[in-house]
Structure formats: structure tokens, C-alpha cells
Design a protein around this motif. Structure first.
Motif, mmCIF file in Angstrom:
data_model
loop_
_atom_site.group_PDB
_atom_site.id
_atom_site.type_symbol
_atom_site.label_atom_id
_atom_site.label_comp_id
_atom_site.label_asym_id
_atom_site.label_seq_id
_atom_site.Cartn_x
_atom_site.Cartn_y
_atom_site.Cartn_z
ATOM 1 N N LYS A 107 0.849 -1.170 0.000
ATOM 2 C CA LYS A 107 0.000 0.000 0.000
ATOM 3 C C LYS A 107 0.890 1.226 0.000
ATOM 4 O O LYS A 107 1.792 1.353 0.835
ATOM 5 C CB LYS A 107 -0.927 0.007 1.220
ATOM 6 N N ASP B 195 -6.408 -0.877 -10.474
ATOM 7 C CA ASP B 195 -7.288 -1.884 -9.887
ATOM 8 C C ASP B 195 -7.690 -2.925 -10.933
ATOM 9 O O ASP B 195 -8.152 -2.578 -12.035
ATOM 10 C CB ASP B 195 -8.534 -1.222 -9.321
ATOM 11 N N GLU C 189 -5.878 -4.640 -6.124
ATOM 12 C CA GLU C 189 -7.307 -4.553 -5.855
ATOM 13 C C GLU C 189 -7.562 -3.492 -4.791
ATOM 14 O O GLU C 189 -6.972 -3.552 -3.694
ATOM 15 C CB GLU C 189 -7.862 -5.902 -5.376
ATOM 16 N N ARG C 190 -8.401 -2.506 -5.130
ATOM 17 C CA ARG C 190 -8.773 -1.440 -4.202
ATOM 18 C C ARG C 190 -7.555 -0.711 -3.650
ATOM 19 O O ARG C 190 -7.463 -0.414 -2.464
ATOM 20 C CB ARG C 190 -9.618 -1.991 -3.055
ATOM 21 N N LYS D 172 -4.582 -1.791 -3.212
ATOM 22 C CA LYS D 172 -3.715 -2.610 -2.369
ATOM 23 C C LYS D 172 -3.159 -3.767 -3.189
ATOM 24 O O LYS D 172 -3.913 -4.462 -3.886
ATOM 25 C CB LYS D 172 -4.487 -3.145 -1.161
#
Length: 581
Positions: free
Chosen positions: A511, A551, A570-571, A573
Motif C-alpha cells: 500500500k 485496480d 485490488e482497491r 492494495k
């Protein structure tokens, strides 16, 4: 105690002897009480809310992914606290000894108390909801804070990268030290310079030696003990300094009473006394290393120095070389268990210690004056420190580079070399066990202990690794790493060095946060990274291209023309999975 006093009164001894008997009885009576108080500190309160005045035991320290961490003493028990947000700003402005009115929740450890928590007397964790500053503590703590602040102000005359080193050399304050520099010192076997140790107490006494000339025995002993206690307050009573302070105080008192004692006896008395007062010191790594190094110096430095045969031109090396070898032999079994044996530590210490000693002595002498006079006078006063710390940092960097370029298991060759020195000393010593069998039993005994304590190579299969909790994978010669926001760069570098990894094929940032990129910087500075991936846009980091994923994107990483890992975004992360066919 009354019985001992009655016995002393009944015996026909002089008044001085009676006072000594009563003093010994008082000490013996107080030891169990102090030991019981130390052990009771581990017994936690039941989980629940608390509202009380708490005192900071340690200086607030910023931890990666954990906010600001500090140890509080609340109602006689110590708790570890991690604070964030507005509360973090208030706590961060405090220092050890400061008192706050807090409200929050305390909770014991979920299972067995961790060994590192036992050494720190921690009864559990605490969560703070509100905090209000009360005062800076009693006058000894306020005085210590004032001195440390003046030294920090004077250190502004040093380059930015040298200021944390100065704080570590003189006061043991390792906050703000760059992860890559810390890793260099650890790889070179010089980590004891970054934190305060027993040798700092000796250097402080050497710094005040001119003030002791011309004083009587009692005045000299009183002044020396006041300085020793003051330095212990400055260094927050670190276990190694506590051992050295008690030992130095005993030596000063023995000299004042014209009954000097051998260093080995003083060491034994100091260690036994401290363990009786605080049995939890047995769990302190710093205390154990300090005792082992001092025992090695007391037992072996003299015999090794007498038996060293060096050319006349370098005969001045006998004393420092003997001291370095003796300390290495004493601490070797503990260092093997900690995975911290460095093959270049002897050379690195010989090159760095002659420069580190003047830094410590001169830093103690001019630290406060430099902070009072300000710039540009402080820069001039710290000019010798600047040159000497530049030399020490370069010695650590070069020696660490040698270790990284030869990633082999060095502890066995180092053990053989140190044991050869030990056996040569034992063979010619007259005060050692005379039988040949006893002498040569040392070699297999120490070798077996070292083998039992030696770190084992961990297979990398995506599990969290070591204390850094960093997921890593290995396929042949390729190594991949997933960096999380909570990754501590110091621990990540130590884990990579313990696994003898020299290059990283893939580094994935889980992240994108400031804390994560603070961890990436030291890793990029120390390792060759072929591929750097994050969720976001393409960018650069330290001159390296960062691949950005959106994403839903996937990146397949190959090893020898075979798909190995899959990086998925994804999202915002990133995650890493093995590409199992």
C-alpha cells in the motif's frame, strides 16, 4: 535484622565494625523486598478502564506503522502504549520522567509474557483515550531533560546524518538513526557504538578525571558517584549502564577506603547484587552482553596481551587487540544465538574504537557548552567530532560492504579463530586448570554450544519473516519481497542480511503510504532491485522505475522462463501469490 543488631552489640567489636554489620544487615533485609517488587510489576491489573497519573518511563519513539510508542508507569505497573492522532502530538513532546493525567484501558498479555517484555517489566498493553500534561517529573528527570536538550541543540552544528550518531555515541539515544547506517554498524560488528554501553561510563569518568585531582579520597569518591548517578539518569538507566555504574561505584568506594579490588570480583559482586534486586535483568540482552564482554576483558585481556608477539613498530596494537579479542570471545556464544556474529568485527573495532573514544569523551565535555553558545561556535566545538564520526561511519560502511559481497555463514570460521586464541591463552596460563584434558574440553564444548544456538536458514515461501513480518518468496536465485506499511526497515534489513541475500528480483509495495516508502528507501540503498511495483501510477524512486498497477491489473513474474509469482492490485492494495500450475 534485630537479631543481627543484637549480635553486633553483644560482640565486643569497635564502632566501625558494628556499623558495617548493621549496614550489611540493612542491605540483606532490603534485597528480598526490592526483588519482590520487581516481580510483582509483571502481575497485570485486570482488563478495564483506568484514570490516573502516568509517568513516561522511556522517551517517545516513532515506530513504523504503529504511531508513537512509549512505556508508561501507571499505579506501579508498566504498560506499552502506541498512540496516534492528537494524543500522539502531546505525548511526543514529552520525555522520560514527564507525567500525564490519562484515561484509557489497560489489558494484560493475551498469553505468556514475551521475553523482551519481561526485561522491560511490562505488565501488558494500554490504550489512551485522553491525555493531559501535568509536569516534567521530579528535579532529577527535569535536569536530565535539560542536559539532553542542550546537547541536542549543540549537535545542530553537525551534519544532519551525524546528529543521530552523536546522540547514540554519547547518550545512547538511537532515535532518528537511518536504517541503512544502523545496518552497516550491525553488519560490521559495531552496533555497541550506536547505543550506550558500559564503556561510556568509563569515558565519563575519564572526562572528569582532571576535576578529581587535588581532592581528598572522600571528596573524590563523592564527586565520582554523583557523576555516575547523573549519567545513569541521562541514559535512562539502560541495563548495560546500570551494570557499569554499579561496578564503577564499587570500584570508587573501594579505592576511597584504600582497599582496591580486582575487576573480576567487582563484576561478580555487581552482577549478583543487581540480579538480587531485579531478577528480571536476566532477560535483558544488553545486560547479558555487557556482563559477557566485561568478563572476557577481566579474564582474558591480560593473558592475551602478554602472549601477543608483534613487531616492535606495531607493538602499540597489543593492548587494543587483546581487549578486542577478549571481548569478542566473551560475547561470542550470545552473539551466535542472536545471529549477530560479524567476521570483520575485530578489524572494524580496531579501526573504529580509537576514534569512538574521543567522540564520547569530547561529546560529554562540550555537549552542554555547545548548546548554550549556539551557532557558529557550536560548529567549531564539534569540528573534531565531525571528522571522527565521518571516519567511524566509513569504517562501518566499508566493512559491511565486505560482508554483503561474501554472503556465507561466517560464524564457524570466526568461532575457530577465536577458539584458537582462547586455547593458546589457556595453554600457557599458569592460573588455569593444569590438566590437558580440561583445557582441550573447551573446544568441543563451545563448538557444540555455538552449533546449538546458530541461526537456521528459513525457507522463503511467502510466510512472514522474522521480526519485520515481511512476506518473502524465493525461487532459485530470485527473491521477492512484499513490503507492508508496518514494516520496520531496520528489522527488514537485518532479516535480509541474516538470510545472506544480496539482490532482490522483485519488491512489491502493498500500500502506497509515506511509511511504506520510508521502508523502501533503505532497501533500495543497500540492495540491487530489478523490479519495483506499486498500485498507482508509474513513477521513480531513487532513480529506479516504479511500475504502477491499476485496480484489477495483474503482473506475472517469471523465473527461468516459467511463471513464478502473480502481483494483483485490488482497491489500491497489492497482493502477491504463487503461480501454481
Amino acid at each position: 535484622m534485630c537479631a543481627v543488631a543484637s549480635l553486633a552489640a553483644a560482640l565486643k567489636v569497635d564502632q566501625a565494625a558494628r556499623r558495617r554489620v548493621l549496614l550489611c544487615a540493612l542491605i540483606i533485609s532490603a534485597l528480598p523486598i526490592l526483588a519482590l517488587r520487581s516481580l510483582e510489576g509483571l502481575v497485570p491489573r485486570q482488563e478495564g478502564s483506568i484514570a490516573a497519573v502516568a509517568q513516561l518511563v522511556t522517551d517517545p519513539e516513532e515506530r513504523f506503522g504503529q504511531g508513537t510508542q512509549v512505556i508508561l508507569r501507571v499505579q506501579g505497573k508498566r504498560y506499552r502504549v502506541s498512540v496516534r492522532g492528537p494524543t500522539e502530538q502531546q505525548i511526543a513532546r514529552g520525555a522520560a520522567g514527564s507525567r500525564y493525567l490519562i484515561t484509557g484501558t489497560v489489558r494484560p498479555w493475551p498469553g505468556a509474557v514475551p521475553s523482551w517484555a519481561v526485561a522491560k517489566h511490562l505488565a501488558g498493553n494500554a490504550t489512551i483515550r485522553s491525555v493531559k500534561f501535568v509536569d516534567h517529573g521530579s528535579w532529577p528527570w527535569r535536569s536530565a531533560v535539560w542536559v539532553r536538550q542542550r546537547m541536542a541543540t549543540g549537535a545542530r552544528g553537525l551534519p544532519v546524518e551525524q546528529r543521530p550518531l552523536f546522540g547514540g555515541f554519547v547518550l545512547g539515544d538511537d532515535r532518528g538513526q537511518r536504517a541503512e547506517i544502523t545496518d552497516d554498524f550491525r553488519a560490521a560488528g559495531l552496533s555497541h557504538l550506536l547505543v550506550v554501553s558500559g564503556q561510556n561510563v568509563a569515558f565519563v569518568l575519564a572526562a572528569i578525571a582532571p576535576l578529581l585531582h587535588g581532592l581528598g579520597p572522600r571528596s573524590r569518591a563523592t564527586l565520582a558517584i554523583v557523576v555516575i548517578v547523573s549519567f545513569a539518569f541521562l541514559t535512562r538507566f539502560e541495563p548495560s549502564v546500570l551494570r557499569a555504574s554499579v561496578m564503577a561505584g564499587a570500584a570508587v568506594m573501594a579505592r576511597a577506603t584504600l582497599s582496591p579490588q580486582r575487576s573480576l570480583r567487582l563484576l561478580c559482586l555487581s552482577v549478583v547484587g543487581l540480579i538480587l534486586i531485579d531478577p528480571l535483568l536476566c532477560w535483558s540482552i544488553g545486560f547479558g552482553l555487557s556482563v559477557a564482554a566485561t568478563a572476557g576483558l577481566a579474564l582474558l585481556s591480560g593473558p592475551i596481551e602478554r602472549r601477543l608477539r608483534l613487531p616492535h613498530s606495531v607493538r602499540w596494537l597489543r593492548a587494543p587487540l587483546a581487549a578486542t579479542l577478549a571481548a569478542q570471545i566473551g560475547t561470542f556464544p550470545l552473539l551466535v544465538g542472536l545471529g549477530g556474529v560479524s567476521p570483520v568485527s575485530i578489524v572494524a573495532n580496531l579501526l573504529a574504537l580509537p576514534a569512538a573514544e574521543p567522540v564520547m569523551v569530547w561529546g560529554v565535555i562540550i555537549g552542554v557548552p555547545a548548546g548554550l553558545v549556539g551557532q557558529p561556535a557550536s560548529s567549531l566545538l564539534h569540528a573534531p567530532d565531525r571528522v571522527l564520526m565521518w571516519w567511524i561511519a566509513n569504517v562501518a560502511r566499508i566493512c559491511a560492504a565486505i560482508v554483503r559481497r561474501h554472503p556465507v555463514q561466517w560464524w564457524w570460521p570466526t568461532a575457530v579463530a577465536l577458539l584458537c586464541v582462547l586455547l593458546f591463552t589457556l595453554r600457557q596460563g599458569r592460573s588455569w586448570p593444569p590438566t590437558r584434558l580440561t583445557r582441550w574440553m573447551v573446544l568441543p564444548a563451545v563448538a557444540l554450544v555455538g552449533f546449538a544456538l546458530s541461526p537456521r536458514t528459513t525457507p522463503l515461501g511467502g510466510e512472514s519473516l522474522g521480526r519485520s513480518r515481511t512476506a518473502m518468496w524465493r525461487e532459485g536465485s530470485s527473491v521477492a519481497m512484499l513490503l507492508r506499511p508496518s514494516t520496520d526497515p531496520n528489522r527488514a534489513l537485518a532479516d535480509l542480511r541474516s538470510l545472506r541475500i544480496t539482490a532482490l528480483h522483485l519488491v512489491v509495495v502493498e500500500k502506497s503510504t509515506n511509511q511504506t516508502w520510508s521502508s523502501v528507501g533503505p532497501i533500495l540503498a543497500r540492495f540491487r532491485v530489478s523490479l519495483l511495483v506499486q498500485c498507482g501510477i508509474n513513477s521513480t524512486m531513487n532513480g529506479r522505475q516504479v511500475i504502477g498497477l491499476q485496480d484489477g491489473d495483474q503482473l506475472r513474474v517469471a523465473h527461468q522462463k516459467r511463471s513464478w509469482l502473480v502481483v494483483t492490485c485490488e482497491r489500491g492494495k497489492a497482493s502477491v501469490t504463487t503461480d501454481d500450475p
